[in-house]
Design a protein around this motif. Structure first.
Motif, short mmCIF file in Angstrom:
data_model
loop_
_atom_site.label_atom_id
_atom_site.label_comp_id
_atom_site.label_asym_id
_atom_site.label_seq_id
_atom_site.Cartn_x
_atom_site.Cartn_y
_atom_site.Cartn_z
N ASN A 13 -4.60 8.20 -1.55
CA ASN A 13 -3.39 7.48 -2.01
C ASN A 13 -3.13 8.03 -3.40
OD1 ASN A 13 -2.83 3.89 -2.48
ND2 ASN A 13 -1.34 5.50 -2.18
N ASN A 66 6.62 1.57 -6.50
CA ASN A 66 6.50 2.35 -5.27
C ASN A 66 7.32 3.64 -5.36
OD1 ASN A 66 4.78 0.97 -3.46
ND2 ASN A 66 6.39 -0.51 -2.98
N VAL A 72 6.26 -3.38 -7.71
CA VAL A 72 5.51 -4.20 -6.76
C VAL A 72 4.38 -4.94 -7.47
CG1 VAL A 72 6.06 -2.96 -4.66
CG2 VAL A 72 4.14 -2.19 -6.11
N GLU A 73 3.78 -5.90 -6.73
CA GLU A 73 2.84 -6.84 -7.34
C GLU A 73 1.45 -6.26 -7.53
OE1 GLU A 73 5.57 -8.80 -4.25
OE2 GLU A 73 4.23 -7.08 -4.34
N GLY A 76 -4.22 -1.55 -4.91
CA GLY A 76 -5.68 -1.55 -4.99
C GLY A 76 -6.26 -0.19 -5.35
N ASN A 77 -5.81 0.86 -4.65
CA ASN A 77 -6.32 2.19 -4.96
C ASN A 77 -5.94 2.59 -6.38
OD1 ASN A 77 -7.54 2.81 -2.43
ND2 ASN A 77 -5.53 3.18 -1.56
N GLY A 78 -4.75 2.16 -6.78
CA GLY A 78 -4.30 2.45 -8.14
C GLY A 78 -5.15 1.77 -9.19
N ASN A 200 3.88 -4.49 4.08
CA ASN A 200 3.02 -3.34 4.38
C ASN A 200 2.44 -3.54 5.78
OD1 ASN A 200 2.81 -1.95 1.57
ND2 ASN A 200 2.45 -4.13 1.15
N GLU A 218 3.11 1.85 4.38
CA GLU A 218 3.29 1.03 3.19
C GLU A 218 4.76 0.70 2.91
OE1 GLU A 218 1.40 1.66 -0.48
OE2 GLU A 218 -0.38 2.59 0.37
N ARG A 219 4.98 -0.52 2.46
CA ARG A 219 6.30 -0.91 1.95
C ARG A 219 6.66 0.04 0.81
NH1 ARG A 219 7.00 -6.59 -1.21
NH2 ARG A 219 5.36 -5.61 -2.42
N CYS A 227 -4.63 2.64 1.81
CA CYS A 227 -3.96 1.54 1.11
C CYS A 227 -5.04 0.52 0.76
CB CYS A 227 -2.90 0.91 2.02
SG CYS A 227 -2.07 -0.53 1.30
N GLY A 228 -5.29 0.31 -0.52
CA GLY A 228 -6.39 -0.57 -0.95
C GLY A 228 -6.14 -2.02 -0.60
N THR A 229 -4.96 -2.52 -0.96
CA THR A 229 -4.67 -3.91 -0.61
C THR A 229 -4.57 -4.07 0.91
OG1 THR A 229 -2.30 -3.39 -0.93
CG2 THR A 229 -3.45 -4.51 -2.76
N1 LIG Z 1 3.16 -0.30 -1.05
C1 LIG Z 1 2.53 -1.49 -1.62
C2 LIG Z 1 2.07 -1.21 -3.07
C3 LIG Z 1 0.94 -0.19 -3.12
C4 LIG Z 1 -0.27 -0.66 -2.35
C5 LIG Z 1 -1.30 0.40 -2.01
N2 LIG Z 1 -1.03 1.75 -2.43
C6 LIG Z 1 -2.70 -0.06 -2.42
O1 LIG Z 1 -3.57 0.79 -2.68
O2 LIG Z 1 -2.91 -1.29 -2.42
C7 LIG Z 1 3.54 -2.65 -1.64
O3 LIG Z 1 4.74 -2.37 -1.65
O4 LIG Z 1 3.09 -3.80 -1.63
#
Ligand SMILES: N[C@H](CCC[C@H](N)C(=O)O)C(=O)O
Length: 294
Positions: A13, A66, A72-73, A76-78, A200, A218-219, A227-229
């Motif tokens: 990611n 995004n 966005v709120e 996780g990976n970030g 998502n 992902e959204r 996608c971490g979350t």
């Molecule tokens: N696309 C997600 C945000 C990034 C989540 C993803 N990259 C992660 O690692 O959690 C959203 O719109 O809620």
């Protein structure tokens, strides 16, 4: 505007990371979208901004946009890349870091082996907080959770688990992630009318109680390599649906994330995610000023 950035990735990611601790760049939605563009900009799934802490007791603020430019709120990976960036850039030596995100505070801890464990906070199940509109639907009870019949155009009702990790997730069980219709159903679920702020879409394959495979559309970014979350949401749903134990290795197309969650009667324990965080390259880019419309 000429800006410096660091390109990073967490289980594939990928991110453009911006240091805004000495002042805001004031980027517009179109300029975030430009930075994420894989042909005209740098290319990334999300843009991460490191900002000064908004209040005492916190180390930094963590702001995420995004690829479509929308804020966005949570990411996780970030979050794992965030702490690696802060330490590598000498912005702080504290470990763990406590950082403010839109809906709460995350604790980010670098491990001796270079991976990062993030306290992702508790999942949220109240449908209005996801948000998900269930009016007129009848849930299917399973384990101590439920799944909702989502009418997917041309595919009929698909049962999804619905929850939030600060950002909205719909988790669909599939037999084989490699043949799952991620490209076809992902955008239909992402933009489904029952998710007022979109969602998502996770495609979950259970291997055994400690091992799953996951793909996420992902959204605001499309399918990402991880996608971490989404991994957190899929494991929490799998635990409550009775399929998984309290520590699960999530095999994504970009790497393995380990998710830990102990379900309790209140279902409000924090979710812990552990995985890699890797810098890729440093760079500078000119962001067109004409894109700076509000
Ligand atoms: N696309 C997600 C945000 C990034 C989540 C993803 N990259 C992660 O690692 O959690 C959203 O719109 O809620």
């Amino acid at each position: 505007m000429r800006i410096r950035f660091t390109k990073m990735q967490g289980a594939g990611n990928d991110f453009v990371v911006l240091d805004e601790t000495r002042g805001r760049l004031g980027l517009s939605t179109a300029q975030y979208r430009f930075l994420a563009d894989r042909h005209f900009g740098v290319g990334a799934d999300q843009i991460l901004s490191v900002r000064e802490a908004p209040e005492p007791g916190l180390d930094f603020e963590y702001v995420i946009h995004n690829a479509d430019g929308g804020e966005v709120e949570h990411c996780g990976n970030g979050a794992r890349c965030f702490v690696r960036y802060v330490h590598d850039k000498g912005l702080s030596e504290r470990n763990p870091l406590r950082v403010k995100v839109k809906n709460g505070v995350l604790e980010l801890k670098r491990l001796p082996d270079g991976r990062v464990t993030v306290d992702m906070g508790p999942p949220v199940f109240a449908l209005p907080q996801v948000p998900f509109e269930a009016k007129g639907l009848k849930a299917e009870k399973l384990g101590n959770f439920e799944r909702w019949p989502l009418a997917v155009p041309y595919a009929g009702d698909q049962y999804v688990a619905v929850l939030s990790m600060g950002n909205p997730h719909a988790v669909l069980l599939v037999d084989d992630v490699d043949t799952a219709p991620v490209a076809a159903w992902g955008p239909l679920i992402e933009n489904h009318e029952r998710f007022p702020r979109r969602v998502n879409a996770g495609f979950l394959q259970v291997i055994d109680t400690r091992t799953v495979k996951l793909r996420v559309y992902e959204r605001g970014a499309g399918e990402t390599l991880a996608c971490g979350t989404g991994a957190c949401a899929a494991v929490v749903a799998g635990i409550r649906l009775g399929w998984l134990g309290s520590r699960v290795d999530v095999h994504t197309r970009g790497g393995v994330l380990t998710i830990e969650w102990v379900d309790t009667p209140e279902h409000d324990a924090p979710v812990f995610m552990t995985g890699p965080a890797t810098p890729v390259f440093e760079g500078e880019i000119t962001v067109p000023d004409e894109l700076n419309q509000p």
